[in-house]
Design a protein around this motif. Structure first.
Motif, short mmCIF file in Angstrom:
data_model
loop_
_atom_site.label_atom_id
_atom_site.label_comp_id
_atom_site.label_asym_id
_atom_site.label_seq_id
_atom_site.Cartn_x
_atom_site.Cartn_y
_atom_site.Cartn_z
N SER A 4 0.83 -1.21 0.00
CA SER A 4 0.00 0.00 0.00
C SER A 4 0.86 1.26 0.00
N GLU A 5 1.92 1.23 0.79
CA GLU A 5 2.82 2.38 0.85
C GLU A 5 3.56 2.55 -0.48
N LEU A 6 3.93 1.45 -1.10
CA LEU A 6 4.60 1.49 -2.40
C LEU A 6 3.67 2.07 -3.46
N ILE A 7 2.41 1.67 -3.44
CA ILE A 7 1.42 2.21 -4.37
C ILE A 7 1.27 3.71 -4.17
N GLU A 8 1.17 4.13 -2.92
CA GLU A 8 1.03 5.55 -2.59
C GLU A 8 2.23 6.35 -3.10
N GLN A 9 3.43 5.82 -2.89
CA GLN A 9 4.65 6.49 -3.34
C GLN A 9 4.68 6.61 -4.85
N LEU A 10 4.34 5.53 -5.54
CA LEU A 10 4.30 5.52 -6.99
C LEU A 10 3.30 6.55 -7.51
#
Length: 69
Positions: A4-10
Motif C-alpha cells: 500500500s505504501e509502495l502504491i502511494e509512493q508511486l
C-alpha cells in the motif's frame, strides 16, 4: 514499506491515481511471477533477482511439543 505504501509512493511520484498506480504495480509483479514460473531468472539491476527454487521436502516440527508434523 508495504504494498500500500509502495502504491502511494508511486502515485505521488508520477502524479497518478492510486488505482492506476496499483494496476501498474500489479502488472509488474505479475510479469515477474509468470517469468519465474516459466523457469526464467528475472534480474532487476539495483533491486534483486527472482527465480523459482525447487527444494526437497523436509519434516516440520511443532515448536511447542517438538512433535513431527
Amino acid at each position: 514499506m508495504n504494498t500500500s505504501e509502495l502504491i502511494e509512493q508511486l502515485a505521488q511520484d508520477h502524479k497518478l491515481s492510486r488505482v492506476k498506480a496499483k494496476r501498474i504495480l500489479n502488472s509488474i509483479f505479475q510479469a515477474i511471477t509468470e517469468s519465474a514460473a516459466r523457469g526464467d531468472q528475472v534480474s532487476i539491476s539495483g533491486f534483486g533477482r527472482f527465480k523459482v527454487a525447487i527444494r526437497p521436502e523436509r519434516e516440520g516440527r511443532n515448536p511447542t511439543t517438538g512433535a513431527p508434523i
